[in-house]
Structure formats: structure tokens, C-alpha cells
Design an enzyme around this catalytic site. Structure first.
Site, PDB file in Angstrom:
ATOM      1  N   ASP A 100       0.830  -1.204   0.000  1.00  0.00           N
ATOM      2  CA  ASP A 100       0.000   0.000   0.000  1.00  0.00           C
ATOM      3  C   ASP A 100       0.867   1.258   0.000  1.00  0.00           C
ATOM      4  OD1 ASP A 100      -2.245  -1.632   0.131  1.00  0.00           O
ATOM      5  OD2 ASP A 100      -2.301  -1.578   2.329  1.00  0.00           O
ATOM      6  N   TYR A 142       6.177 -10.041   6.079  1.00  0.00           N
ATOM      7  CA  TYR A 142       6.153  -8.604   6.371  1.00  0.00           C
ATOM      8  C   TYR A 142       6.779  -8.362   7.741  1.00  0.00           C
ATOM      9  CZ  TYR A 142       3.090  -6.982   2.564  1.00  0.00           C
ATOM     10  OH  TYR A 142       2.572  -6.627   1.340  1.00  0.00           O
TER      11      TYR A 142
END
Length: 268
Positions: free
Chosen positions: A52, A110
Site C-alpha cells: 500500500d 512482512y
């Protein structure tokens, strides 16, 4: 026509995410533009993870099909001569036509970095979330997170706007470690929902500050209480570390954790 895999790093601070968008600058747009200059034809890139806006990548994996005389292992050098310094190609290699950066991945990794110091640190501010209301209890945070390991419905940790047909995914592992004032949250999963990691971090920080109990944390995601999950951690603390495959296609680099070493050392 050949398929080329790229190992990509980028500082997402000034990009509106990975994926191309109208009226916004994205990593994919910049990379595709550079590939067009090299190949003289439109190139479509595919990434292991669609980060994002504001999210970084230390080992993003991308592939593309090119019709060009440039050898697969030369794309890294050629691309780096064309790309801005905020995007670097660590390695490039020709792969089989059946290999896919996204669909061939076994899982993604992540990492979120929280600066839990009383004082801000200018030199890591772009890659961490400075959060200090009190000293976070990282052990409590880890214990609360453990029940998420496995395949579950994480509807509560999905931002509005997702086009997924369901919110079920499998978390392979979660680890939370403190190095002096820095807290590292590592999450490995087969897939991630839109905004998932940042919503999880927002809730875990509340646990670490003793604002909600581990039981409330679990109740919110198990019972899909999305309206109770309001805090989303800032994008700048999140980094796509790598994607893992059955075979490591990148021959030069065996360890795909390229996260900045200077951060891991903490403060002196």
C-alpha cells in the site's frame, strides 16, 4: 520472449503503493516505464505482494515477460541506471515460463518496526512508527498474537475496499522481538488482506500498553468485531521483507532478508 525475475527494494515513502493507479505515482508505474525504455515494448509486471501507499519493500519479487536481447541477469544493472534511487534492483535472472512471482510463492513475510523510545529518531523515522505512551510489553503482545497462527477468517483485520471474495488466510508464524527501544513484529502468511498487518499492529500495541487485554484482542478478530478494530498503524513502519518459493530463483543471494542492518542494531 523470455520471463525475467527481479528482486526489488524500494523506499515507499513517496509512492502510492506498488500497483498502478490513475493520478498517482506508484512503484509499478516507474518500473514499467524503465522496462519500456529497455525493451521498446509495453511490459506487464507482476509482484509477489501489492504494498500500500507508504509501505516499503526490502525484497519484493517481480516478474515480467520481455522480448529483448538483454540477458536476464543484466536487467538489474540496466534498470538501476534508469530508476530513481528510491527503487533498486538487487538481482535479475531468467526463469521458466511457468514461474510466477505471485502464484508460485509459498508465503510472504512482512515486518513492522515500532520505535518505543521516549525520544524520536530522525534517522529511522521514515521506516518506523515512533510510539511511546509507555514501555510496550512485547511478551504480552507475542502471547496475544500466537492464537492467530493457522488458517482463520481475519475479517476484522481487513480494511474497507478489498475486492477479495473471502477473508480467510493462513498465518504461518508470528514473532515479536525487542532490540533495545525497537520492537520488530514479523508476520509470515500465505496471503495478506488489505491493510491486515497495520490493523493487527494497531491492536497489538493496545495490548502492549495494557489498554485492552489479550482476551479482548482475540475476541475482536475471532468474532469478526470489525467496528472495534479502529486503530491502524502508520504505513511507514511496514516493510515487505520477502516472498519464499519452493526453489530460490535468485542465485547470487541466498538469504532473502535484506532488511536494513543499521536498524536491527538499535540505538547505542
Amino acid at each position: 520472449m523470455k520471463r525475467v525475475a527481479l528482486l526489488v527494494q524500494y523506499d515507499g515513502s513517496h509512492y502510492s503503493g506498488w500497483q498502478k493507479q490513475k493520478n498517482a505515482t506508484t512503484v509499478q508505474e516507474i518500473l514499467d516505464r524503465a522496462l519500456l525504455k529497455i525493451t521498446n515494448h509495453t511490459v506487464q509486471t507482476f509482484a509477489a505482494g501489492r504494498t500500500d501507499a507508504g509501505v516499503h519493500a526490502s525484497g519484493q519479487v517481480v516478474h515480467c515477460d520481455v522480448d529483448c536481447v538483454v540477458p536476464g541477469n543484466s536487467y538489474s544493472d540496466v534498470l538501476n541506471s534508469l530508476l530513481p534511487s528510491s527503487i533498486r534492483i538487487l538481482e535479475s535472472i531468467e526463469v521458466k515460463d511457468s514461474w510466477h512471482a505471485c502464484y508460485s510463492a509459498l508465503y510472504r513475510h512482512y515486518r513492522y518496526v515500532i520505535n518505543n523510545s521516549k525520544f524520536p529518531n530522525l534517522f529511522i523515522d521514515n521506516w518506523s512508527w515512533h510510539r511511546y505512551q509507555k514501555v510496550l510489553d512485547e511478551v504480552l503482545m507475542l502471547n496475544a498474537s500466537r492464537q492467530m497462527i493457522g488458517e482463520h477468517d481475519f475479517f476484522a483485520f481487513q480494511k474497507t475496499g478489498s475486492n477479495r471474495t473471502n477473508s480467510i488466510t493462513k498465518i504461518k508464524n508470528i514473532d515479536i522481538k525487542r532490540v533495545e527501544d525497537l520492537i520488530f513484529v514479523d508476520i509470515k502468511a500465505t496471503g495478506f488482506l488489505y491493510g491486515m498487518v497495520r490493523l493487527i499492529i494497531g491492536q497489538l500495541v493496545l495490548v502492549g500498553e495494557n489498554k485492552i487485554s489479550p482476551e479482548i484482542f482475540t475476541d475482536r478478530w475471532v468474532n469478526k468485531k470489525k467496528n472495534d478494530v479502529k486503530e491502524s498503524a502508520p504505513a511507514k513502519g511496514l516493510c515487505f521483507v520477502n516472498a519464499v518459493y519452493e526453489e530460490n530463483v535468485f542465485k547470487k543471494i541466498n538469504n532473502n532478508d535484506f532488511f536494513p542492518v543499521f536498524i536491527i542494531k538499535g540505538f547505542s
